[in-house]
Write a protein that holds these residues in place. Sequence first.
Motif, PDB file in Angstrom:
ATOM      1  N   SER A  18       0.825  -1.210   0.000  1.00  0.00           N
ATOM      2  CA  SER A  18       0.000   0.000   0.000  1.00  0.00           C
ATOM      3  C   SER A  18       0.858   1.258   0.000  1.00  0.00           C
ATOM      4  O   SER A  18       0.546   2.232  -0.690  1.00  0.00           O
ATOM      5  CB  SER A  18      -0.923   0.018   1.222  1.00  0.00           C
ATOM      6  N   THR A  19       1.938   1.248   0.744  1.00  0.00           N
ATOM      7  CA  THR A  19       2.830   2.401   0.801  1.00  0.00           C
ATOM      8  C   THR A  19       3.480   2.657  -0.551  1.00  0.00           C
ATOM      9  O   THR A  19       3.531   3.794  -1.034  1.00  0.00           O
ATOM     10  CB  THR A  19       3.907   2.199   1.879  1.00  0.00           C
ATOM     11  N   LYS A  21       2.389   1.670  -3.499  1.00  0.00           N
ATOM     12  CA  LYS A  21       1.345   2.083  -4.437  1.00  0.00           C
ATOM     13  C   LYS A  21       0.982   3.554  -4.233  1.00  0.00           C
ATOM     14  O   LYS A  21       0.796   4.295  -5.194  1.00  0.00           O
ATOM     15  CB  LYS A  21       0.111   1.197  -4.262  1.00  0.00           C
ATOM     16  N   TYR A  22       0.912   3.997  -2.988  1.00  0.00           N
ATOM     17  CA  TYR A  22       0.613   5.402  -2.691  1.00  0.00           C
ATOM     18  C   TYR A  22       1.725   6.318  -3.193  1.00  0.00           C
ATOM     19  O   TYR A  22       1.465   7.360  -3.787  1.00  0.00           O
ATOM     20  CB  TYR A  22       0.411   5.582  -1.180  1.00  0.00           C
ATOM     21  N   LEU A  23       2.966   5.950  -2.961  1.00  0.00           N
ATOM     22  CA  LEU A  23       4.091   6.794  -3.350  1.00  0.00           C
ATOM     23  C   LEU A  23       4.230   6.927  -4.863  1.00  0.00           C
ATOM     24  O   LEU A  23       4.713   7.936  -5.366  1.00  0.00           O
ATOM     25  CB  LEU A  23       5.392   6.268  -2.745  1.00  0.00           C
ATOM     26  N   ASN A  25       1.683   6.798  -7.020  1.00  0.00           N
ATOM     27  CA  ASN A  25       0.427   7.245  -7.601  1.00  0.00           C
ATOM     28  C   ASN A  25       0.627   8.580  -8.335  1.00  0.00           C
ATOM     29  O   ASN A  25       1.065   9.567  -7.737  1.00  0.00           O
ATOM     30  CB  ASN A  25      -0.611   7.405  -6.495  1.00  0.00           C
ATOM     31  N   LYS A  27      -1.529  10.803  -9.333  1.00  0.00           N
ATOM     32  CA  LYS A  27      -2.351  11.880  -8.771  1.00  0.00           C
ATOM     33  C   LYS A  27      -1.644  12.525  -7.583  1.00  0.00           C
ATOM     34  O   LYS A  27      -1.706  13.728  -7.391  1.00  0.00           O
ATOM     35  CB  LYS A  27      -3.710  11.337  -8.315  1.00  0.00           C
ATOM     36  N   ARG A  28      -0.983  11.724  -6.772  1.00  0.00           N
ATOM     37  CA  ARG A  28      -0.248  12.249  -5.630  1.00  0.00           C
ATOM     38  C   ARG A  28       0.916  13.112  -6.115  1.00  0.00           C
ATOM     39  O   ARG A  28       1.197  14.175  -5.565  1.00  0.00           O
ATOM     40  CB  ARG A  28       0.277  11.119  -4.744  1.00  0.00           C
ATOM     41  N   LYS A  29       1.587  12.661  -7.179  1.00  0.00           N
ATOM     42  CA  LYS A  29       2.685  13.449  -7.743  1.00  0.00           C
ATOM     43  C   LYS A  29       2.179  14.787  -8.276  1.00  0.00           C
ATOM     44  O   LYS A  29       2.842  15.813  -8.124  1.00  0.00           O
ATOM     45  CB  LYS A  29       3.374  12.670  -8.859  1.00  0.00           C
TER      46      LYS A  29
END
Length: 136
Positions: A18-19, A21-23, A25, A27-29
Amino acid sequence: MWLIRFLLFALIIFLIYSTIKYLLNPKRKLELAHEQKKFFFLDNTNNVRKNFLLTYKGVLFEGEKYLGTTDDAFVVVDVFMWPHRVSALNGLVREDFEFIEKKVKEHYPHAKVDWKSPIHEFMKKSHSSQTPFTKN
């Protein structure tokens, strides 16, 4: 006892997955670049129906792509862009919009970039509003 160890191991693997995948992502960037007032282009080039997002100097822009034809292929030929918040445009100059157009053209070289209001009117104005000095 083995069941508890297995569940704990599975939980650790899930948290690591999960971490990561989040990093990674996109959209997060985009959100991070928007906060840091950097340039970032987020697009799915394989899906012409999906709009792209880009951020530049803290302003979030959206672009709508239109498919058309060239002499030998179907490609994106028109792009219409607009800011999400017009009030965020404060301080941007013509060179900023030209930079954005250049970056869009790197992804879609056959596209004509058009802006929606109020940027459209701003870009149509002459580069210099002063009249040339003439001597009598």
